[in-house]
Design an enzyme around this catalytic site. Structure first.
Site, short mmCIF file in Angstrom:
data_model
loop_
_atom_site.label_atom_id
_atom_site.label_comp_id
_atom_site.label_asym_id
_atom_site.label_seq_id
_atom_site.Cartn_x
_atom_site.Cartn_y
_atom_site.Cartn_z
N GLU A 175 0.77 -1.15 0.23
CA GLU A 175 -0.10 -0.15 0.15
C GLU A 175 0.73 1.33 0.04
O GLU A 175 0.55 2.13 -0.61
CB GLU A 175 -0.80 0.09 1.25
CG GLU A 175 -2.07 -0.73 1.08
CD GLU A 175 -3.01 -0.64 2.19
OE1 GLU A 175 -2.97 0.40 3.00
OE2 GLU A 175 -3.64 -1.58 2.73
N ASP A 176 1.89 1.50 0.71
CA ASP A 176 2.43 2.49 0.95
C ASP A 176 4.07 2.73 0.28
O ASP A 176 4.56 3.74 0.35
CB ASP A 176 2.80 2.82 2.38
CG ASP A 176 1.65 2.90 3.27
OD1 ASP A 176 0.48 3.06 2.49
OD2 ASP A 176 1.47 2.77 4.53
#
Ligand code: ZN
Length: 186
Positions: free
Chosen positions: A62-63
């Site tokens: 996600e990051d």
């Protein structure tokens, strides 16, 4: 079982998250969060190595990867350096960031009951750590109402993941109560 792989994973995650900080005060390095989640699982008796490595990696997709190409590259790296099982757990707990935030939150509530046992436990530990942060070091611009909404949402997600580790379930409830009372008293 060797602990080496855990430290290998920790170094890999720290390197990937090196330019990120948590949303609260004090520029806390992002890696502190996956470490806290992994520590919690270990504290409550979880010894499955794939789970602990996936906990260190749970926000990598996600990051630290943007778009399909980077996600594919990172996925291949995780599979090659670690394992398919680790990658699958990480993918299970990763939101599709191409979707709007509200839809992602709704999908977490719907999808969590269908996750594997390891992914469910990781979900609960992640939410516990996020609730603790909401009390001790919340995102700077969040109102009390927004924090209460997060609490309510986290509980709905966790309700779909219970029943695998009693202590973890109970600790979520304890932290939820503490943070709820704290927010209501502010
Ligand atoms: Zn997380």
């Amino acid at each position: 079982m060797s602990d080496y792989i855990i430290f290998e994973a920790l170094a890999f995650a720290a390197e990937r998250h090196k330019n990120q900080t948590r949303k609260g005060e004090g520029n806390i390095p992002y890696i502190n969060h996956p470490i806290a989640v992994t520590r919690l699982l270990s504290k409550f008796g979880e010894t499955n190595q794939d789970l602990l490595v996936a906990a260190l990696f749970h926000d990598l997709i996600e990051d630290t990867a943007k778009g399909k190409k980077e996600i594919k590259e990172l996925s291949d790296l995780i599979r090659d350096k670690f394992s398919e099982n680790v990658l699958n757990i990480v993918l299970e707990v990763s939101d599709d960031k191409s979707l709007p935030v509200e839809e992602r939150k709704h999908l977490q509530i719907i999808h969590t009951p269908k996750l594997s046992s390891l992914a469910k436990k990781l979900k609960i530990a992640d939410k516990i750590c996020n609730l603790i942060d909401i009390k001790d070091n919340p995102p700077k611009d969040w109102t009390v109402e927004r924090k209460l909404n997060y609490l309510n949402w986290a509980k709905q997600v966790v309700n779909g993941a219970r029943g695998l580790n009693k202590e973890l379930d109970q600790y979520f409830d304890q932290v939820y109560e503490e943070v709820y009372r704290f927010l209501k008293s502010t």
